[in-house]
Design an enzyme around this catalytic site. Structure first.
Site, short mmCIF file in Angstrom:
data_model
loop_
_atom_site.label_atom_id
_atom_site.label_comp_id
_atom_site.label_asym_id
_atom_site.label_seq_id
_atom_site.Cartn_x
_atom_site.Cartn_y
_atom_site.Cartn_z
CD GLU A 106 -3.80 -4.22 -6.42
OE1 GLU A 106 -3.69 -4.82 -5.35
OE2 GLU A 106 -4.35 -3.12 -6.53
N GLY B 201 4.95 -3.42 -0.01
CA GLY B 201 4.84 -3.85 1.39
C GLY B 201 4.15 -5.20 1.54
CB ALA B 202 1.63 -6.62 2.51
CG MET B 203 -1.15 -8.77 -3.31
SD MET B 203 -1.84 -7.23 -4.00
CE MET B 203 -3.49 -7.81 -4.42
CG HIS C 150 -3.67 -1.33 4.02
ND1 HIS C 150 -4.10 -0.05 3.80
CD2 HIS C 150 -3.57 -1.91 2.79
CE1 HIS C 150 -4.25 0.14 2.49
NE2 HIS C 150 -3.94 -0.98 1.86
CD GLU C 151 -1.88 -5.33 2.36
OE1 GLU C 151 -2.73 -5.56 1.49
OE2 GLU C 151 -1.10 -4.35 2.30
CD GLU D 45 -4.99 -0.10 -2.30
OE1 GLU D 45 -4.84 0.04 -1.06
OE2 GLU D 45 -4.85 -1.21 -2.86
N1 B3K Z 1 -2.90 -3.63 -3.23
C1 B3K Z 1 -1.49 -3.79 -2.98
C2 B3K Z 1 -0.62 -2.96 -3.86
C3 B3K Z 1 -0.39 -3.52 -5.22
C4 B3K Z 1 0.63 -2.69 -5.96
C5 B3K Z 1 0.78 -3.14 -7.35
N2 B3K Z 1 1.81 -2.40 -8.03
C6 B3K Z 1 -1.15 -3.53 -1.56
C7 B3K Z 1 -2.09 -2.69 -0.82
O1 B3K Z 1 -2.38 -1.57 -1.14
O2 B3K Z 1 -2.60 -3.17 0.14
ZN ZN Z 2 -4.13 -1.40 -0.06
#
Ligand code: B3K
Ligand code: ZN
Length: 858
Positions: free
Chosen positions: A131, A263-265, A299-300, A322
């Site tokens: 992403e 932070g995380a994905m 969140h993830e 988001e």
């Molecule tokens: N969706 C990812 C963030 C991706 C950032 C790319 N530059 C983490 C999150 O919002 O959970």
């Molecule tokens: Zn997110």
């Protein structure tokens, strides 16, 4: 790997209005990875068919960057097409009007990938970040979120653990295969390969599906996973209980990676985490970090439904996933940790980051309509304001209708790539409300200012609210928004005479009458921070003191203390006034109120930040003087310490948490209050209590709090040395050691401190955590960064230019340190502008940083 702008070429602007469906549907993708650090082969087979919803006769565009094309064929016939710098185009004439297969083979170099986007290496392991548009650095593909496909992945490599999305379907020596039954866009693809160990657990869903849970880490980190796992199980249960959402695969994997841009994905079934955001023991992480891990894991995980099962049609819709997922993780943390404390923390963050963004040159709508580099739009506006908009929507329609609308959203859009219009339609259909005025919150940038005027006559209190929607870049004129304003009224004794009522402010100016009151009330306005606005409520100190003592709304009680503190601090800075006795006695009473949550008391003891004061003064028409704000804030802290002096040791002792460490909200709140007391004590006792506290501390929270208290007061050299001796081999803990020295340096010593730290062999800009630990603290040090000599500005610019060549995404993000430049005096403005211009002129400027600097310079 950086996306450098060719000199002379204007960066391409992408517009929402240009959206077009892709000409094909992609039913299934088979990928094979032959891993090698310098030359990984990626074989892709795409099963395509014409998209009936697309305009006929279009060429087929595949994105691809930094790929060496080895082979390309359509239904087995080789094609001779040369890719351009951003992908390859198959002319419409070549495309069959029936299902067909496209195969590619490419070579990529994970080892040379310092941008940490696409497939890269971190400490000997392979990992991915796709992403927003990283998949195009892995293979030629329609790298856009509305193309959803089922993925089958084969990984070949000589590492013991080979992971991808979905369920494992086969493995042998040197290979593994994964199949993901849920169609997904490419940004949710993930691959990890390495010598990893699993912390294992299991979860059974409400409908009885057993799920294997793993947190994968490097050998030696196995004992740091328990909290992350606990957080995951709580999240899974909460999403079932509150949103009726179950997990949908046989396994859920989390991997901890040291080098990660954020932070995380939320990759489907294979979440990848910055190790800082998942690994914790009481000895290595603070309570705040434990809470952060809990909320990021949640969140993830929550993205599995809000983001993965229902994704975004295009990147302009980013807040669809988001904003909603932040709102859900805020609800989760509020349920676990106490709603009031969580709300205060969220609002502090919103004001510090989102209001700051919204009031400067980088302001953009929650649903923007153009961008150059989408990675620059993972902002506080998309995330935090996106969540606030949903919070308002829930307040307006009520909890029951919110639940009804969410059920409809999941039923109607499961498996789809949706838009904000779809989201609003769901609420309109579920509730019968017309949301056209409300939708301005999505489409218009800027923080509305709501001004209050009051009138009292013969038992009737009239509250007049007016709204002002300031101009923002590209949006000069705005209509009135629909703003939910939660109000309660207190009589002069402090009793509540009108409980919380939600007023709907929809006009530029609107009056609301309350009749039959015995005395002129004091209004508690914007309870629970019911809308993300700046409230201008000219209330005298007596009124604020009354709310501080008696408001039944815990948020507004805290807010009364906060506004009073800001009012007092502003007067100190602008008129040289002393610290107000009203504020001191109000805070002292609040801090010792045994009926309150200690975490809440700790928040009340926290002074407004210097950046917040600078923004507040600027909004009131003053030019903020960073040195004067710093000095006044120190005087304020000193006066508070002296006022509370007689009770600090006792209060601190009462907050002790004997027994084994627990990261739960209760004990964490007690530690927060104990450490707030220690910080004040250290202003008075020459550091004795903090030195003893540092030695006695059995956990990182107490240890770091003691160290910070010492550094803030010019002590702590011996403790810094002890800390380093104990932790020098631990990257995550040492990040804190780097950071606090910068954060608590004297303003005039800031630049020298940063230079000393960056000269160390263990400082590296290739690790985003280490870079942020130092440079993030540099730009957050208000008085030092904005020192009149401009050396802080120049130092940050130097490092951003250097980092941009390796990691444009992180460089661009950190450039927001300059977004407030218009607040300051002409000399500082000129200094900052000169640094921005220097960055803009640097050779090989990335698209990422180029866009940011261009927008800041306007
Ligand atoms: N969706 C990812 C963030 C991706 C950032 C790319 N530059 C983490 C999150 O919002 O959970
Ligand atoms: Zn997110």
């Amino acid at each position: 790997m950086s996306a450098a702008i060719p000199s002379g070429a204007a960066p391409q602007v992408i517009h929402l209005a240009d959206y077009q469906p892709w000409p094909c549907l992609l039913d299934r993708v088979e990928l094979t990875f032959r891993l090698a650090p310098k030359a990984t082969r990626v074989l892709a087979r795409l099963h395509l068919r014409p998209n009936p919803a697309a305009n006929p006769g279009q060429d087929l565009r595949l994105d691809g960057e930094g790929l060496r094309l080895i082979a390309l064929s359509l239904d087995g016939r080789a094609l001779d097409i040369t890719p351009d710098a951003h992908g390859l185009t198959l002319p419409a004439a070549l495309l069959p009007n029936r299902p067909f297969t496209l195969e590619t083979e490419v070579e990529i170099v994970p080892e040379g990938n310092t941008a940490l986007e696409g497939l890269y290496m971190s400490n000997g392991m392979y990992c991915t970040q796709c992403e927003a548009e990283g998949f195009r650095k892995i293979t030629f593909y329609p790298d856009r979120p509305d193309v959803m496909a089922r993925f089958h992945v084969r990984i070949e490599g000589d590492l013991p653990v080979l992971l991808s999305n979905g369920n494992p379907v086969g493995q042998g020596p040197g290979w593994a295969e994964w199949d993901d039954p849920w169609p997904k866009p490419a940004y949710l693809f993930a691959l990890v390969a390495g010598d990893l160990r699993a912390h294992r657990d299991a979860f059974t869903t409400a409908s009885g599906r057993p799920v294997a849970l793993n947190i994968w880490v490097r050998p030696g980190d196995e004992d740091r996973c328990a909290w992350g796992m606990e957080s995951l199980k709580r999240s899974m249960l909460w999403d079932e209980q509150v949103y009726g959402r179950e997990y949908d695969l046989d396994v859920f994997n989390i991997v901890a990676v040291d080098d990660f841009n954020m932070g995380a994905m939320e990759n489907k079934g294979l979440n990848i985490f910055n190790s800082k955001c998942v690994l914790a023991t009481p000895e290595t992480m603070t309570d705040d970090e434990f809470a952060r891990i809990e909320s990021i894991v949640a969140h993830e995980y929550f993205h599995n439904w809000t983001g993965n099962r229902i994704t975004c049609r295009d990147w302009f819709q980013l807040c669809l996933k988001e904003g909603l997922t932040v709102f859900r993780d805020q609800q989760f943390s509020g349920d676990l940790r106490g709603e009031a404390v969580k709300r205060i923390e969220d609002v502090l963050m919103l004001r510090a980051r989102q209001f700051r963004e919204d009031q400067g040159p980088l302001a953009h709508a929650v649903r923007p309509d153009s961008f150059v580099e989408i990675n620059n739009f993972y902002t506080a506006t998309i995330y935090e304001k996106g969540a606030e908009v949903i919070r308002m929507l829930r307040l307006l329609v009520g909890d029951a209708d919110y639940a009804k609308a969410l059920d409809l959203y999941f039923n109607r859009h499961d498996g789809q790539a949706a838009t904000i219009e779809d989201w609003l339609k769901v609420f309109e259909d579920a509730t019968g409300r017309d949301l056209s005025q409300f939708s301005r919150w999505y489409f218009e940038a800027g923080t509305p200012r709501v001004t209050v005027s009051e009138d009292w006559a013969e038992g009737t209190y009239t509250l007049t609210l007016s709204q002002d929607n300031p101009a923002t870049p590209g949006q000069p004129d705005k209509g009135a928004k629909l703003i939910p304003v939660a109000v309660g009224l207190l009589n002069p004794n402090g009793d509540e005479v009108v409980p919380t009522t939600v007023l709907e402010l929809s006009q530029p100016v609107q009056s609301f009458r309350f009749e039959g009151l015995a005395a002129r009330p004091v209004a508690s306005i914007l309870r629970g921070f019911s809308a993300p606005v700046v409230l201008d409520h000219p209330l005298d100190r007596t009124g604020r003191a009354l709310l501080l003592a008696h408001d039944t709304d815990p948020f507004n009680r805290w807010e009364a203390a906060r506004s009073l503190a800001k009012q007092v601090l502003a007067e100190m800075v602008t008129t040289g006034a002393g610290v107000s006795a009203d504020w001191l006695s109000g805070i002292a009473a609040l801090a010792q109120d045994a009926g309150l949550d200690p975490a809440y008391c700790a928040l009340a003891l926290r002074l407004p930040s210097e950046d917040d004061m600078a923004a507040t003064l600027a909004a009131a028409g003053h030019v903020p003087d960073p040195a004067a704000i710093h000095a006044a804030r120190r005087r304020m802290g000193q006066a508070l310490a002296e006022t509370l002096d007689p009770v600090l040791p006792k209060l601190r002792a009462e907050m002790a948490t004997p027994g084994p460490f627990s990261a739960e909200a209760g004990p964490a709140g007690r530690r927060a209050l104990a450490n707030a007391c220690l910080a004040l004590l250290t202003r008075l006792d020459g550091g004795a209590a903090a030195q003893a506290g540092f030695k006695a501390a059995g956990n990182m929270t107490d240890r770091l709090a003691a160290l910070v208290a010492l550094l803030e007061n010019g002590h702590g050299a011996a403790e810094l040395a002890d800390f380093e001796a104990e932790w020098h081999e631990d990257r995550l803990v040492m990040d804190k050691w780097f950071s606090v020295q910068v954060a608590y340096a004297a303003p005039e010593a800031l630049v020298a401190t940063v230079n000393r730290l960056t000269a160390r062999p263990d400082f590296t800009m290739e690790n985003p955590n280490r870079f942020r630990a130092v440079m993030g603290a540099l730009s957050a040090h208000h008085a030092g960064f904005h020192h009149a000599d401009g050396a802080g500005y120049a130092l940050l610019a130097d490092w951003l230019i250097r980092l941009d060549g390796k990691n444009p995404q992180t460089a661009a993000r950190m450039s927001t340190a300059f977004e407030t430049w218009r607040r300051y005096d002409p000399a500082r403005q000129a200094l900052i502008r000169a640094q921005l211009a220097r960055i803009a002129a640097s050779p090989r400027l990335s698209r990422d940083l180029g866009e940011m600097v261009g927008r800041m310079l306007g």
